[in-house]
Design a protein around this motif. Sequence first.
Motif, PDB file in Angstrom:
ATOM      1  N   PRO A 151      14.473 -10.703   7.184  1.00  0.00           N
ATOM      2  CA  PRO A 151      13.370 -11.288   6.293  1.00  0.00           C
ATOM      3  C   PRO A 151      13.145 -10.334   5.189  1.00  0.00           C
ATOM      4  N   GLU A 152      12.213 -10.695   4.368  1.00  0.00           N
ATOM      5  CA  GLU A 152      11.924 -10.119   3.150  1.00  0.00           C
ATOM      6  C   GLU A 152      11.014  -8.794   3.571  1.00  0.00           C
ATOM      7  N   GLN A 153      11.070  -7.737   3.073  1.00  0.00           N
ATOM      8  CA  GLN A 153      10.221  -6.354   3.308  1.00  0.00           C
ATOM      9  C   GLN A 153       8.810  -6.763   2.303  1.00  0.00           C
ATOM     10  N   THR A 154       7.835  -6.882   3.229  1.00  0.00           N
ATOM     11  CA  THR A 154       6.577  -7.072   2.469  1.00  0.00           C
ATOM     12  C   THR A 154       5.420  -6.428   3.110  1.00  0.00           C
ATOM     13  N   ASN A 155       4.299  -6.577   2.725  1.00  0.00           N
ATOM     14  CA  ASN A 155       3.162  -6.292   3.415  1.00  0.00           C
ATOM     15  C   ASN A 155       2.089  -7.189   3.492  1.00  0.00           C
ATOM     16  N   TYR A 156       2.580  -8.646   3.458  1.00  0.00           N
ATOM     17  CA  TYR A 156       1.689  -9.782   3.541  1.00  0.00           C
ATOM     18  C   TYR A 156       1.495  -9.904   4.949  1.00  0.00           C
ATOM     19  N   LEU A 157       0.137 -10.627   5.281  1.00  0.00           N
ATOM     20  CA  LEU A 157      -0.409 -10.755   6.490  1.00  0.00           C
ATOM     21  C   LEU A 157      -0.991 -12.197   6.436  1.00  0.00           C
ATOM     22  N   PHE A 158      -1.088 -12.660   5.352  1.00  0.00           N
ATOM     23  CA  PHE A 158      -1.317 -14.136   5.277  1.00  0.00           C
ATOM     24  C   PHE A 158      -0.760 -15.048   4.264  1.00  0.00           C
TER      25      PHE A 158
ATOM     26  N   ALA B 155      -0.886 -13.217   0.918  1.00  0.00           N
ATOM     27  CA  ALA B 155      -2.133 -12.333   0.757  1.00  0.00           C
ATOM     28  C   ALA B 155      -1.870 -11.042   1.498  1.00  0.00           C
ATOM     29  N   ILE B 156      -2.203  -9.766   1.129  1.00  0.00           N
ATOM     30  CA  ILE B 156      -2.074  -8.698   2.050  1.00  0.00           C
ATOM     31  C   ILE B 156      -3.438  -8.509   2.986  1.00  0.00           C
ATOM     32  N   ASP B 157      -4.447  -9.109   2.450  1.00  0.00           N
ATOM     33  CA  ASP B 157      -5.621  -8.886   3.129  1.00  0.00           C
ATOM     34  C   ASP B 157      -6.230 -10.161   3.369  1.00  0.00           C
TER      35      ASP B 157
END
Length: 374
Positions: free
Chosen positions: A340-347, A359-361
Amino acid sequence: MDNGSKKDVMFARMREKKKEVKIVRRIVFAIALILLIAGLLGGRTVYKYITEGLQPLDPESETVVEIEIPIGSGLDSISAKLEENGIIKDARLFKYYAKFNNESNFQAGTYKLTKAMTPDELIQSLKSGKVYREPVFTMTIPEGLNLKEIAAVVQKRAGIPEEDFMEYVTNESNIDLLISKYPSLLSEEIKGENVKFALEGYLFPATYPFYEEKPTLSTIVGVMLEATAANVVPHLAYLQEQEKSVHWLLTFASLVEKEATAQSDREVIASVFFNRMKLNPEMPLQTDPTVAYAHQRHLTTTLYKDLEIDDPYNTYVYKGLPPGPIANAGKVSIDAVLDPEQTNYLFFIAGKDGQPHYAIDYQEHLENIANYLD
């Protein structure tokens, strides 16, 4: 070229021709000797081995094996490669048969062959540079289908009633037999208490050639499972290292497959699910396709009342992955879960513009909804 050189070339060709004649004679003599010994000793075993060795290895097999024949390959290496890949029983018999029939000039290339091909069909394929055996029909199973949808395709293309297909893929005895036949792919996890259909997500999406008018359900399901195994088994070592199972992989990949659109980035979608499970374990995955699967029907729009269903597959109610796959995932979705891509996305949402928006938050998520959905 002077006369002496011409003579040298001529004599060299003559020697080569004599050498080939000797080889053919040896082959004929060897075959005649084998037959003679078989006759003198009442050697039914020898005779049977020869006759069976020149028959298709598995006349009903529809599994396609891709074989690369490099430039410059001789009959010895080609015969050996066919045996190594399980296309023929005995490389020597195939080689003798081709020599006896004075077959040569085989073409280099990539061939898709089957165990159901006769020696003559194999020879014609290798000489023409193309697959000699044409399928009676093909069946295309698209990505993202569930078992019931696959059953409809099978009925349309193979004429087998949907009810018969579903009976076959849910029969407990059949499932146990398949687990024993494909131990690297199928485990007892597929028989979990909350799993709706044991083989859900295990029938690989692809276009399958069939070489008989009425293939059996065993044949149809078998080639699909073998295709899944071909795409999963190479990753077993990695899964073991990560302490994950094939069932985990196909379940995860099925969510990615159902959430993805033609324009979306599956690696990023996979990262969102990973982040929810790792960075915020208390946060449910909340993916709409699992709600539809819980209801066992297509939902054009997922309503709030739909989210209330108390079912282990409902990822709005239950945390983590559902008990099993909700559809068949293609190779791209499987690869996305593995890398997977390395991201901080949660949405994320699929906007009206056909593009995914991440979206991050939660605040950023609400802004994306307002900008791309409302």
